[in-house]
Design a protein around this motif. Sequence first.
Motif, mmCIF file in Angstrom:
data_model
loop_
_atom_site.group_PDB
_atom_site.id
_atom_site.type_symbol
_atom_site.label_atom_id
_atom_site.label_comp_id
_atom_site.label_asym_id
_atom_site.label_seq_id
_atom_site.Cartn_x
_atom_site.Cartn_y
_atom_site.Cartn_z
ATOM 1 N N LYS C 25 35.702 89.031 40.350
ATOM 2 C CA LYS C 25 36.206 89.000 41.719
ATOM 3 C C LYS C 25 36.824 87.642 42.002
ATOM 4 N N PRO C 26 37.995 87.620 42.607
ATOM 5 C CA PRO C 26 38.602 86.316 42.910
ATOM 6 C C PRO C 26 37.847 85.613 44.033
ATOM 7 N N THR C 27 38.139 84.338 44.162
ATOM 8 C CA THR C 27 37.473 83.606 45.228
ATOM 9 C C THR C 27 37.823 84.224 46.569
ATOM 10 N N ASP C 28 36.852 84.453 47.353
ATOM 11 C CA ASP C 28 37.073 85.140 48.613
ATOM 12 C C ASP C 28 37.946 84.347 49.568
ATOM 13 N N ALA C 29 37.814 83.030 49.547
ATOM 14 C CA ALA C 29 38.554 82.215 50.510
ATOM 15 C C ALA C 29 40.059 82.388 50.310
ATOM 16 N N LEU C 30 40.491 82.377 49.064
ATOM 17 C CA LEU C 30 41.916 82.552 48.777
ATOM 18 C C LEU C 30 42.390 83.917 49.269
ATOM 19 N N VAL C 31 41.646 84.958 48.909
ATOM 20 C CA VAL C 31 42.042 86.307 49.304
ATOM 21 C C VAL C 31 42.038 86.437 50.821
ATOM 22 N N ALA C 32 41.020 85.873 51.443
ATOM 23 C CA ALA C 32 40.940 85.954 52.903
ATOM 24 C C ALA C 32 42.136 85.261 53.553
ATOM 25 N N ASP C 33 42.512 84.121 53.020
ATOM 26 C CA ASP C 33 43.670 83.405 53.581
ATOM 27 C C ASP C 33 44.959 84.182 53.362
ATOM 28 N N LEU C 34 45.073 84.794 52.180
ATOM 29 C CA LEU C 34 46.270 85.596 51.916
ATOM 30 C C LEU C 34 46.327 86.795 52.853
ATOM 31 N N GLU C 75 59.825 85.420 55.001
ATOM 32 C CA GLU C 75 58.807 84.638 55.724
ATOM 33 C C GLU C 75 57.427 84.908 55.137
ATOM 34 N N GLU C 76 57.200 86.163 54.769
ATOM 35 C CA GLU C 76 55.901 86.482 54.169
ATOM 36 C C GLU C 76 55.762 85.823 52.798
ATOM 37 N N VAL C 77 56.857 85.745 52.058
ATOM 38 C CA VAL C 77 56.797 85.043 50.771
ATOM 39 C C VAL C 77 56.433 83.580 51.015
ATOM 40 N N GLN C 78 57.081 82.976 52.016
ATOM 41 C CA GLN C 78 56.749 81.587 52.355
ATOM 42 C C GLN C 78 55.263 81.437 52.683
ATOM 43 N N ALA C 79 54.767 82.418 53.451
ATOM 44 C CA ALA C 79 53.366 82.348 53.852
ATOM 45 C C ALA C 79 52.444 82.418 52.631
ATOM 46 N N VAL C 80 52.772 83.305 51.692
ATOM 47 C CA VAL C 80 51.955 83.447 50.485
ATOM 48 C C VAL C 80 51.982 82.149 49.678
ATOM 49 N N VAL C 81 53.180 81.614 49.513
ATOM 50 C CA VAL C 81 53.323 80.395 48.714
ATOM 51 C C VAL C 81 52.556 79.236 49.363
ATOM 52 N N THR C 82 52.610 79.193 50.676
ATOM 53 C CA THR C 82 51.914 78.119 51.385
ATOM 54 C C THR C 82 50.398 78.228 51.200
ATOM 55 N N VAL C 83 49.883 79.441 51.261
ATOM 56 C CA VAL C 83 48.449 79.628 51.040
ATOM 57 C C VAL C 83 48.082 79.227 49.614
ATOM 58 N N ALA C 84 48.910 79.661 48.654
ATOM 59 C CA ALA C 84 48.636 79.328 47.256
ATOM 60 C C ALA C 84 48.611 77.806 47.060
ATOM 61 N N LEU C 85 49.557 77.149 47.725
ATOM 62 C CA LEU C 85 49.628 75.688 47.636
ATOM 63 C C LEU C 85 48.347 75.058 48.155
#
Lengths: 311, 387, 502
Positions: C25-34, C75-85
Amino acid sequence: MTTTPTTSTLKVTDPVLLEFAAEVGASGKVAVVGAQTRWDVGGQPAKGVRQLGAPAGVVEYKPEEMTVKVRAGTSVSDLDAELAAAGQRCALPNRGGTVGGAVAVGEDHLGVLGRGPVRDSVLQVRYVSADGVTVTGGGPVVKNVSGFNLPKLMVGSLGVLGCLSEFVLRTNPVPGVSRWLQFADADPFAVFDLAHRPGAVLWNGTSTWVLLEGYLPDVEAQNTLLIKQWAGVEVEAPPPLPQHRWAMPPAALSTVGPLPTGEFVASVGVGRLWGQRPAPPTAQDPVVVELSRRLKTNFDPTGRLNPGRTP
Amino acid sequence: MDLKIDPEELNACVQCGLCLPHCPTFRVTGDEAMSPRGRIKLMREVQDAGAPLTKEVLRSFDTCVQCRGCETACPSGVQYGHLMEATRETLAAKGKVTPRWQRAALMALNRPRMLRAGSAALAIANKFGLVPARLGLPANMPVRQAPLKTSGHDVYLFTGCVMDAWQRSIHAAAQRVVEAAGYGVEPTGALAPCCGALHMHAGLAKTTRKFARAMIASLPDRPILVDSAGCGAAMKDYGHLLGTPEAAAFSARVFDIQEWLAPNLARLPVSEPLDVRVAIQDPCHLRHVQQVHLATREALAPFVSELLELDDEGLCCGAGGAFSVLEPELAQDIRARKLTSIERVDPDYVASANPGCALHLASSGVPTIHPMELIDAAINNTPLPAK
Amino acid sequence: MTSFLDRIRAAAPIASRYGGSKFRKPTDALVADLEAALSPGQVRADGAQRALLSHDASLFDGGVAGPVCFPTTGEEVQAVVTVALRHNRAIVPRGAGTGLAGGAIPFGAPVVISLTRMNRILEVDVENRVAWVEPGVVNLDLTKHLKRIGFHFAPDPSSQQVCTIGGNVATNSGGPHCLAYGVTDAHVLAVEIVLASGEKAMLGSIGPQDEGLDLRGAFIGSEGTLGVATKVAVRLTKNPPAVKTLLLSFASVRAAANTVSAVIAAGIVPAAMEVMDQRITIAVENFVKAGYPVDAAAVLLAEVEGLADGVKIEAEQISAIGTQNGATEVRLAQSEAERELLWKGRKTAFGAVAQIKPDYYLHDTVVPRSALADVLEEIYKIADRHQLIVMNVFHAGDGNLHPLLLFDRRIEGELDRVHAAGAEIVEASLAAGGVLSGEHGIGIEKQDYMDRLFTSDDLDHQNRLRNAFDPSCRTNPGKVLPMAHSCADIQALRSVPAGVWG
């Protein structure tokens, strides 16, 4: 930026290129000079910069491959003459300058619709880096996606990323017939729509010129088709081009406001316009400006290559 | 877990992805898990690599329409239908797919009287607007239908289950057309109540095998004409399903009715073509499974003024047997693509040789018609349904 | 009514029971932010999904996908990239997953950005001869869409029925008709991208290149390592008034290859020139039944297009050159249907070989056109030496070879022999003055060959280009450049917190 360990055992061995690299060296401000025909593009070169010329000459021409390897200092006229002897031509415009200058400025031939843009014709590029070593980008064959596209980056770079030394260019057969028609009173956009892939459609606000290229019967048929629509005559050559280049979306040519008739020649379907005065500055995307700045810094950390010019 | 898929067949996929655009569920979701390549990959993960059957994996298998559009698109010749049928059979046996209520409903299909009584009740309810539109019942569903009569013993006309209960008028049209070609027709009626196609889709292969054996015994010797593409495809597969010479011989006697009629067109009376523009909707089980969809064009061409082709290369309409009832939202999204293609050619009628597709399209307002109804109208002057 | 997406959401909640050591299972925090940045239905972290998106159409295993996102706008791509960052996690963009060089295979459990739902054709601007499309638009869908107004999108890779424009941009795709028209970078005028920093930039313009460096040109073919394309301006190409397709049969592959060289040398640039050897022709004919001659040692499919007279002249010339070079039969496609069938055969050729062996390895190198015959002969010898079946189907006009090595991965040692033969094929191509890849890209497949084509200085400069766009090497790390030349990539791959992914 970290330096990277060496793994490749390949080396540049061409003595001409090695000599040029040594001449460029690894320090001091330097500018490679061609025929200085477009020395106004991209700002005034800084003063007190060491100027040198790139090596010249056609290194290897393979008509059956439709490629030519040519040094940057070769004049476009010389290259054209050698290609023409084998019934071929290239995408570079001949405005009296050198091959290296044409690539560095990156302006397309006015027959770009038939010849293709310069940026698509540079298959391989060699340049001397700010560190004084010869770098190769791209490859000598007509199709290649091996690695990052350094040739594209060099077209129109005004030599600020590297001192251009040699190219492999794509060549193409000269069409059987090339014919310019001039119309005194035609809608240039309608001409562009009606003609099948013309080599060029030029317009100066009143007259329209069209370049028909191809096999004789096809050119005759296109000729007839256009003449039926508008009164036109065959002419020897297109109109002379004013000095300054403008760029805009192709459809925007129809609303060229600031230039009076007779002071410009526009390339319909391309969005290029040559005007008697410089184009007004356009707003640039700040992120793009920043990317370009980082590229410049990565390729030339001390700013020694062709200072004063900005592509 | 062993899904009991033939390892050779499972190994045939090279994961190139050329099937992706031909899969209706991938087309509307962009989700690899809802694509043939993804489903095959998951079958391998489960069968070969011991991956657990999570609900996401089951969902992936469950959402397959089984249109088999991927099979005709597959240059490697992967027998995807077999893979999915084996998977569903194994999972159904373990109670992982096809819940009890679905099994009960499916069992009714083989009981003509029960089906007729239920259908009559549905028809009445439908008249009073009590049936949800998503079930896609025909608008003019008959409460009572005149029986079909045997006119001779040259060919069987397979009448089946739901179609006979809901759309017997199509059988009647088909019978008139075959008779006009000079053949005596015996409608199969209670001789062969159901082909078992829907059971097969649901993983109840055992039931289908039972139906198949019974049908083979009760329909000897003669050609069997089928005017439902889904049924025809299932019956043509009995040879593979049972693996016996008798079953193979039986399957060889099964013909889609258009397929059978195309070489017999010269025997039909000459008539003026109807002045209608007809778009052909290829049912997946005609185009991708039986691969005789070109016969529909051949059979119809003399009888209508214009035949129109849709530009979606036979992408599924979303009906998929019981799929449109079990997965209504997915089915509607898939149908929306089909409707766009239909709109682009703007026909008077959309001819479909499969009752499920016709009902699914009709419930969104498409004027559907069976090819046999068009031919019947042309040669026998029977009235066409309202557009 | 619950929307379809809602249903998928309900059906596929994030907490996964798909356990096992391979996919935790991936880290929940990352998934939750995404999920917060998009919507829960646009983020998938279940094991099945991640297992599927750990692969593309290549043979490479070992990829590990992190959470998979399905953005629908830039915009959603930007949002995903920002969370990943924010989570110090790499990103890997993905189209239809048809790449053959492993370019879309995720390493180190990055956030995978699936662009399949960004599949709208935003605007067709005939006046400017351009269409604005989202990256997930399927190549052939675009061409079909343009057909009604008499245009098409020129790059036509064999996978065009499924591959996306975004993928074409990433690999600078070619295709049979690129012989006359040029590859993707000649047909993409501008690309809107999202950088690893989350910033958005528009590279290029629909007018001629003028001010500034050609960042557009640098981006195309960068295999997803410089950023994520979110909007693409593609050039519309007018459909030709006349087309003729010729099928020439030969008694040897050499004769076919010589014909190709001779046609180019005669100053003719056909729209396409494709060669298939006998083995592949048999497999293809078995699938499409287009009437390919199965008894010929090689066939050449040549297409000329343009105005009627020129097309006639060129078809006659090619026919004559073929005959001079020993063509045993020259056939002209008589109808559009016949033409389409011939092309269908050519474009599905790769898959068709699975009828012979269950697996194939498809190579991609380019050699000078005049070297075609010699290199092909060498390739047959290499395969023989390694006791492998090789088939050849290739873009002959460009000198772009596609040797197919057939194997069965279940047979011990066979894949090793395939890799060994592949290495020799690459060496043979380089020795003939060729390059590593004509259209598939480097990905992870040919990283280790890069120093056979480039000097260390060359590779260093390629890395400088990469670095300007993505200083922390966060977009699609571990691709294209050999590891020694992209140190930061290694760091990015190691950035996953220890123990999270096992």
